[in-house]
Motif scaffolding. Structure first.
Motif: not given
Length: 269
Positions: A58-59, A62-63, A89-92, A94-96, A98
């Motif tokens: 999660f850290t 990135e987008t 990728e993290k959703d732009s 919903q950052e939670s 992936l």
């Protein structure tokens, strides 16, 4: 049309995005002027081992587009080389959320689009959400598709992309030792099934109990391997001639001979 493909077969340092980016850039600098398209393996910036990375995904995510896209776009622009790469990728919005995502940058350094892995390996569901589309992209005058690692077990998606006009399907992967037979067989089978080129981009190195087998390769529309790497780091370079696709399809018109009106049972629950 002839195109030269560069396949970066690299080891990845677990969770060290900067060191992995520097290594990828080193290989791009080595061959960038000499290839039309260059591709990188699955999770090349982070390493793959789910049990060792865990919630740090999660850290590390990135987008897309984001920092890695922008950095590789500079290399693509510098060398006139299209680049295909896979990251977390993290959703732009919903950052939670992936995804296991492959993005495409064209030879002018423009972000073209992305593919989110549809068929997640069972252990991947703990961290990632499945994609739901099979896009094709125009790069260097050809149409390409993406399938990621476990995806290449599912011939249906390759057929869909072939029907959309994909001439080459790139398969970024993290296939471990003892699964070589699947990498070898499926890369060739999916090429011959659809009379296209397939490019398997696998990684090497060891992460705890997993050693990755390498064996990156390019298969032609006859299902023949035209070039193959061993189990060492480096860049595999091969030339493809897309005119072979039409030659094979004239000789044996598989796509034209389909009977889709009879295949409904494939999607019955």
């Amino acid at each position: 049309m002839e195109l030269t493909i560069g396949v970066v077969q690299m080891d990845c340092v677990l969770k060290d995005k900067e060191k992995n980016m520097q290594k990828a850039e080193y290989y791009i600098d080595q061959v960038g002027m000499d290839v039309d398209v260059l591709c990188l393996p699955e999770f090349f910036t982070t390493g793959y081992h789910l049990g060792l990375i865990k919630d740090e995904f999660f850290t590390l995510a990135e987008t897309v587009p984001g920092p890695t896209v922008h950095r590789l776009a500079e290399k693509a622009r510098k060398y006139g080389t299209a680049i295909i790469a896979n990251i977390v990728e993290k959703d732009s919005l919903q950052e939670s959320v992936l995804y296991d995502t492959t993005f495409v940058i064209d030879e002018n350094g423009n972000y073209v689009g992305k593919y989110r892995k549809v068929h997640l390996y069972p252990t991947e569901h703990q961290y990632f959400r499945s994609g739901s589309e099979f896009p094709v992209f125009d790069v260097k005058g050809m149409r390409i598709g993406i399938a990621t690692c476990y995806d290449h077990a599912f011939e249906e998606m390759f057929r869909i992309m072939a029907l959309k006009g994909a001439e080459v399907i790139f398969i970024p992967s993290a296939v471990p030792v003892n699964f070589e037979y699947l990498l070898n067989l499926r890369t060739c089978a999916r090429a011959q099934d659809n009379q296209i080129f397939t490019v398997a981009i696998n990684r090497v190195g060891t992460e705890n109990e997993f050693t990755y087998c390498g064996l990156s390769k390019i298969a032609n529309p006859r299902g023949e391997v035209i070039c193959e790497a061993g189990d060492e780091e480096g860049v595999l370079v091969g030339t493809i001639d897309t005119s072979l696709i039409s030659k094979e399809r004239i000789q044996e018109p598989i796509l034209r001979s389909r009977r889709p009106e009879l295949y409904g049972s494939l999607v019955e629950s």
